[in-house]
Design an enzyme around this catalytic site. Sequence first.
Site, short mmCIF file in Angstrom:
data_model
loop_
_atom_site.label_atom_id
_atom_site.label_comp_id
_atom_site.label_asym_id
_atom_site.label_seq_id
_atom_site.Cartn_x
_atom_site.Cartn_y
_atom_site.Cartn_z
CG ASP A 255 27.47 27.03 56.71
OD1 ASP A 255 28.34 26.48 56.02
OD2 ASP A 255 27.45 28.22 56.50
CG ASP A 318 27.36 31.76 50.60
OD1 ASP A 318 27.31 30.36 50.68
OD2 ASP A 318 27.79 32.49 51.65
C1 GLA Z 1 27.64 30.59 54.74
C2 GLA Z 1 26.58 29.99 54.23
C3 GLA Z 1 25.46 31.34 54.26
C4 GLA Z 1 25.40 31.85 55.45
C5 GLA Z 1 26.90 32.22 56.05
C6 GLA Z 1 26.81 32.46 57.68
O1 GLA Z 1 28.51 31.40 53.80
O2 GLA Z 1 26.66 29.45 52.79
O3 GLA Z 1 24.16 30.63 53.65
O4 GLA Z 1 24.88 30.97 56.34
O5 GLA Z 1 27.55 31.10 56.00
O6 GLA Z 1 28.02 32.92 58.15
#
Ligand code: GLA
Length: 510
Positions: A255, A318
């Site tokens: 990520d 997200d």
């Molecule tokens: C980002 C990702 C999410 C999750 C969070 C964890 O927002 O897009 O899917 O993994 O980080 O902190």
Amino acid sequence: MRSLILFLFLSIPVQIMSQESVNGKYEEYILTPAPPQSPRINSPSLYGLRPGSPLIYRVPCTGERPIEFEAEDIPEGVLLNKETGIMTGIIEKPGSYTMILKAKNSFGHFSREFTLDVGDKLALTPPMGWNSWYIHYDRISDKTMREAADQMIATGMADYGYQYVNIDDCWMMKLKSEDVDINGKRRDKQGVIIPNKRFPDMKGMADYIHAKGLKAGLYISPGPSTCAGYEGSYKHEAQDAATFADWGYDFLKYDWCSYRKVAGKKSDPDYFIRPYLLMWDELQKQDRDIVLNLCQYGMGNVWEWGGEVGNCWRTTGDLGLEERKNLPGFYSIGLSNARHAKYAIPGGWNDPDYILIGWVGNAHGMAEGTPTDLTPNEQYSYMSMWSLMAAPLIFSGDMAKLDKFTLNVLCNHEVIEVNQDPLGKQAMLLEKTDHQFVMVKPMIDGSISVGIFNLNDEVKKITITWDDLEISGNKHIRDLWRQKDLGTFSDRFITEIQPHGVTLIRLFNE
Ligand code: GLA
């Protein structure tokens, strides 16, 4: 006569579903028929691994246990446990190994072909599993992860192909925290990452998951810290890849998050790809297969290059943070993901984020779980879109609170077969208005899967013609949610669809 039959048939609404009940709650009508007591081996029909990598594969099979498993023409180096249906071993020579899997119990028997494709490609069909984020956030622990693996078996999800049990963020030490569980040395003297106190035994946890025939996944960031502020991999990429392999993990979500702070100039052509290429190369050096999930929200047109450095890539922000406008967020996220259909291939999938149904915790504030506010119709639409788009099917609700309705949405083998089709095409978006859209996915056997989605707040009758679908001739149509044959149709199909509902059908040549 034929047109009379057709007329009579079409005048019966294809979708007979009532939505609202008296107490104002939506009725959770179950469409997926219960599986037979006799064995049925579910998709996928092929699985990719690299030569020399350890194989763990639990044959997804419904039916009353005990079931006795057997395989004809099983490749050398591979064993199939008769009682559990778990395949283990190592294949040294690249090649395509097709075997006949057999399952029998006191109610009957079942057999089907299954191919192990030993080469340089993983995730030949979209990964299926569970991820901890949207229900446990920073509350996640070793205990909850092990329980999720137990539940994947106990609920029957594993019998439909769900196999990855993935921790998201928050298993490492946090950079700034007062909490003694997560505030400590982040790496040892050699630089090896130290999990926080809620994860006393990362290797033991992966072993536990593997013992069930399932696979283990974890998460980290290429930056110095993760999105939730925990230790990242920056400047420790090679070491972390080796550690994850040594612990026995099979899936890595990588990520972007704080990477921007250390990324250099954005005008650099390699800006977006660099951190992923680095981790991808390190993963290739390991002696186990680790599926790489890129998470950088679609920056730099990731769909154009994601397949060179990963197995699936998030195409959007997200889903759990997506604003609900007139419609729930999965529609806008899904429709945005649909635009990149032509880039999906076996081993490289567009990822529109997780399936958020059942009990989920609001991502704003990382709340405790509550039941989803999606209507039953919307949940069928959600699962249908993800299946048609060959998206990774990763559920991220509460495994401990899976109810009958949620399982009926997650576990319909004919719907999942659309997702797991080995041709690996993502559905094309055919027709999109403010009121409806159609998705069409070509399947390996020459059939096509079609989703017709009603975006209206009222019931709507929708007609699709063969011209719309660019097909001709008589088609035998099957309703996939109900697993029912609907008959033969010659040039059009008319369906009545509930508000925000879907008709998901498969058209076979006669
Ligand atoms: C980002 C990702 C999410 C999750 C969070 C964890 O927002 O897009 O899917 O993994 O980080 O902190």
